[in-house]
Motif scaffolding. Sequence first.
Motif, PDB file in Angstrom:
ATOM      1  N   ILE A  93     -54.741 -24.424 -43.867  1.00 46.32           N
ATOM      2  CA  ILE A  93     -54.175 -23.592 -42.612  1.00 46.32           C
ATOM      3  C   ILE A  93     -54.480 -22.484 -41.735  1.00 46.32           C
ATOM      4  CG2 ILE A  93     -52.422 -22.192 -43.345  1.00 46.32           C
ATOM      5  CD1 ILE A  93     -50.272 -23.647 -40.859  1.00 46.32           C
ATOM      6  N   HIS A  94     -55.140 -22.874 -40.981  1.00 46.75           N
ATOM      7  CA  HIS A  94     -55.917 -21.571 -39.906  1.00 46.75           C
ATOM      8  C   HIS A  94     -55.518 -20.505 -39.359  1.00 46.75           C
ATOM      9  CE1 HIS A  94     -60.503 -23.321 -41.360  1.00 46.75           C
ATOM     10  NE2 HIS A  94     -59.412 -24.232 -41.329  1.00 46.75           N
ATOM     11  N   LEU A  95     -55.504 -19.229 -39.107  1.00 46.19           N
ATOM     12  CA  LEU A  95     -54.924 -17.986 -38.557  1.00 46.19           C
ATOM     13  C   LEU A  95     -55.266 -17.769 -37.312  1.00 46.19           C
ATOM     14  CD1 LEU A  95     -52.042 -16.894 -41.131  1.00 46.19           C
ATOM     15  CD2 LEU A  95     -52.420 -19.337 -40.100  1.00 46.19           C
ATOM     16  N   SER A  96     -55.439 -16.868 -36.383  1.00 46.36           N
ATOM     17  CA  SER A  96     -56.379 -16.160 -36.032  1.00 46.36           C
ATOM     18  C   SER A  96     -55.682 -14.709 -35.364  1.00 46.36           C
ATOM     19  CB  SER A  96     -57.116 -17.179 -35.017  1.00 46.36           C
ATOM     20  OG  SER A  96     -57.580 -16.142 -33.856  1.00 46.36           O
ATOM     21  N   CYS A  97     -56.273 -13.975 -35.161  1.00 54.53           N
ATOM     22  CA  CYS A  97     -55.390 -12.432 -34.411  1.00 54.53           C
ATOM     23  C   CYS A  97     -56.236 -11.788 -33.208  1.00 54.53           C
ATOM     24  CB  CYS A  97     -54.355 -12.230 -35.533  1.00 54.53           C
ATOM     25  SG  CYS A  97     -54.983 -11.028 -36.239  1.00 54.53           S
ATOM     26  N   LEU A  98     -56.538 -10.736 -32.983  1.00 54.45           N
ATOM     27  CA  LEU A  98     -56.721 -10.185 -32.640  1.00 54.45           C
ATOM     28  C   LEU A  98     -57.136  -9.176 -34.004  1.00 54.45           C
ATOM     29  CD1 LEU A  98     -54.031  -8.527 -29.134  1.00 54.45           C
ATOM     30  CD2 LEU A  98     -56.616  -9.760 -28.718  1.00 54.45           C
ATOM     31  N   PRO A  99     -58.370  -7.985 -33.345  1.00 56.47           N
ATOM     32  CA  PRO A  99     -59.428  -7.656 -34.580  1.00 56.47           C
ATOM     33  C   PRO A  99     -57.739  -6.115 -34.508  1.00 56.47           C
ATOM     34  CG  PRO A  99     -60.756  -8.037 -33.255  1.00 56.47           C
ATOM     35  CD  PRO A  99     -59.253  -9.063 -32.308  1.00 56.47           C
ATOM     36  N   SER A 100     -57.088  -5.489 -34.174  1.00 56.02           N
ATOM     37  CA  SER A 100     -56.184  -5.020 -33.976  1.00 56.02           C
ATOM     38  C   SER A 100     -54.955  -5.507 -34.199  1.00 56.02           C
ATOM     39  CB  SER A 100     -55.700  -4.091 -32.894  1.00 56.02           C
ATOM     40  OG  SER A 100     -56.545  -3.931 -31.861  1.00 56.02           O
ATOM     41  N   LEU A 101     -54.548  -6.099 -34.481  1.00 54.29           N
ATOM     42  CA  LEU A 101     -53.436  -6.876 -35.699  1.00 54.29           C
ATOM     43  C   LEU A 101     -54.018  -7.643 -36.772  1.00 54.29           C
ATOM     44  CD1 LEU A 101     -51.997  -9.466 -32.490  1.00 54.29           C
ATOM     45  CD2 LEU A 101     -50.811  -7.524 -34.097  1.00 54.29           C
ATOM     46  N   THR A 102     -54.863  -7.315 -37.781  1.00 50.59           N
ATOM     47  CA  THR A 102     -55.157  -8.067 -38.821  1.00 50.59           C
ATOM     48  C   THR A 102     -54.269  -6.812 -39.566  1.00 50.59           C
ATOM     49  OG1 THR A 102     -57.352  -6.069 -38.617  1.00 50.59           O
ATOM     50  CG2 THR A 102     -57.393  -8.637 -38.047  1.00 50.59           C
ATOM     51  N   THR A 103     -54.466  -5.429 -39.835  1.00 54.58           N
ATOM     52  CA  THR A 103     -53.938  -4.914 -40.591  1.00 54.58           C
ATOM     53  C   THR A 103     -52.414  -5.110 -40.499  1.00 54.58           C
ATOM     54  OG1 THR A 103     -55.303  -3.695 -41.144  1.00 54.58           O
ATOM     55  CG2 THR A 103     -53.216  -2.357 -41.396  1.00 54.58           C
ATOM     56  N   PRO A 104     -51.760  -5.393 -39.434  1.00 52.41           N
ATOM     57  CA  PRO A 104     -50.573  -4.954 -39.488  1.00 52.41           C
ATOM     58  C   PRO A 104     -49.537  -6.940 -39.601  1.00 52.41           C
ATOM     59  CG  PRO A 104     -51.193  -4.662 -37.403  1.00 52.41           C
ATOM     60  CD  PRO A 104     -52.391  -4.728 -37.875  1.00 52.41           C
ATOM     61  N   VAL A 105     -50.557  -7.207 -39.396  1.00 50.20           N
ATOM     62  CA  VAL A 105     -50.356  -9.483 -39.325  1.00 50.20           C
ATOM     63  C   VAL A 105     -50.535  -9.682 -40.734  1.00 50.20           C
ATOM     64  CG1 VAL A 105     -49.896 -11.525 -37.969  1.00 50.20           C
ATOM     65  CG2 VAL A 105     -49.218  -8.759 -37.078  1.00 50.20           C
ATOM     66  N   PHE A 106     -52.108  -9.762 -40.710  1.00 49.95           N
ATOM     67  CA  PHE A 106     -52.861 -10.572 -41.560  1.00 49.95           C
ATOM     68  C   PHE A 106     -52.206  -9.958 -43.409  1.00 49.95           C
ATOM     69  CE2 PHE A 106     -56.332 -12.510 -39.497  1.00 49.95           C
ATOM     70  CZ  PHE A 106     -55.626 -13.548 -39.149  1.00 49.95           C
ATOM     71  N   GLY A 107     -52.771  -8.697 -42.958  1.00 47.63           N
ATOM     72  CA  GLY A 107     -51.924  -7.995 -45.129  1.00 47.63           C
ATOM     73  C   GLY A 107     -50.715  -8.408 -45.186  1.00 47.63           C
ATOM     74  N   PRO A 108     -49.945  -7.936 -44.555  1.00 43.11           N
ATOM     75  CA  PRO A 108     -48.291  -8.432 -44.814  1.00 43.11           C
ATOM     76  C   PRO A 108     -47.834  -9.502 -44.605  1.00 43.11           C
ATOM     77  CG  PRO A 108     -48.537  -6.375 -43.291  1.00 43.11           C
ATOM     78  CD  PRO A 108     -49.930  -6.737 -43.247  1.00 43.11           C
ATOM     79  N   LEU A 109     -48.651 -10.641 -43.815  1.00 44.02           N
ATOM     80  CA  LEU A 109     -47.962 -12.377 -44.166  1.00 44.02           C
ATOM     81  C   LEU A 109     -48.861 -12.700 -45.158  1.00 44.02           C
ATOM     82  CD1 LEU A 109     -46.869 -14.257 -42.406  1.00 44.02           C
ATOM     83  CD2 LEU A 109     -48.827 -14.717 -40.815  1.00 44.02           C
ATOM     84  N   LEU A 110     -49.918 -12.288 -45.404  1.00 44.06           N
ATOM     85  CA  LEU A 110     -50.248 -13.077 -46.399  1.00 44.06           C
ATOM     86  C   LEU A 110     -49.609 -12.841 -47.788  1.00 44.06           C
ATOM     87  CD1 LEU A 110     -54.597 -12.352 -46.395  1.00 44.06           C
ATOM     88  CD2 LEU A 110     -52.945 -14.474 -45.918  1.00 44.06           C
ATOM     89  N   LEU A 111     -48.969 -11.404 -48.054  1.00 45.37           N
ATOM     90  CA  LEU A 111     -48.309 -10.751 -49.109  1.00 45.37           C
ATOM     91  C   LEU A 111     -47.316 -12.413 -49.282  1.00 45.37           C
ATOM     92  CD1 LEU A 111     -49.173  -6.742 -49.345  1.00 45.37           C
ATOM     93  CD2 LEU A 111     -49.316  -8.460 -50.711  1.00 45.37           C
TER      94      LEU A 111
END
Length: 295
Positions: A93-111
């Motif tokens: 599955i492919h996810l995309s976000c703003l660069p400014s959202l990588t820390t608050p979204v991608f990290g916690p979401l992947l956990l």
Amino acid sequence: MSVSLSDLALLIDVAERGSFSQAAALRGWSQPQVSQRIAVLEAELGHALFQRHRRGAIPTAACEQFLGPARQALAAFRQGQEALLAAPPLPRIHLSCLPSLTTPVFGPLLLRLVDAPFEIRCHTDHSPQIMQTVLTGEIDVGFVLKCPAIAGVQVEPLWRSPIVPVVSPDHPLARQAAPLKLADVANYRIAPQYWGQACEELIRRLWLVRQHSSAIHAIQPASAAREMAFSHGFLSFLPELSVREDLKAGRLIRLQIPELPEWLWEVMMAYRSGKRPSTAKQTVLEAARALAADA
């Protein structure tokens, strides 16, 4: 007509070696077995493929014409086999976000999804581009700032994060009693994250009371603005979501400036519902909703 891939491979071996016997030796067959199989292939195709003689076999003109497509067919089949071998064992599955959202979204979401039975690929882009790639199906779920709707893409609000002024704990403003006036902070080095036209309004207000002549820098992404505050002594204005963990840990200090309006950073989740449900996508959507609810 029933011509197998093994027939094509046999034809190519005989043509390249000019010998039924050598093609037979490659397979552990007898020469008559190869001769018989070539005869069946000639009957199927309706053309003589070889001129037989004592020293071997010479491809006919018909055979020469057939050899190119035969090689292409074998190559395509082998390429398909290699693609299957290289294919991931799990759905992706492919996810995309703003660069400014990588820390608050991608990290916690992947956990939250670390044990999910699918592979995740994360990309970054600007909101309009993410919306387009969600529409085309290149991206399954996108995390964007509030933007115009696109037919065919569902947009669901996740966070309404206030824009907050922050400094490092050793900054002079961190030691002053709250609340502060805008004039109290205007003459320090300032580098807000650019979050849109409201950021321009902030800078205009600062210049009205600013006596210092140095520039006010509006920068992207949030990580760059955070670094200016955290390591370089700047006052920055960032979405609280981007520095939530820093504020909790005391790595950054939030200032209180009551005369400023409550500017908000509205984060949305974009996806296509589709007629065929995707278990992986549904799992991501539910995880993101839970992440937003816990914020």
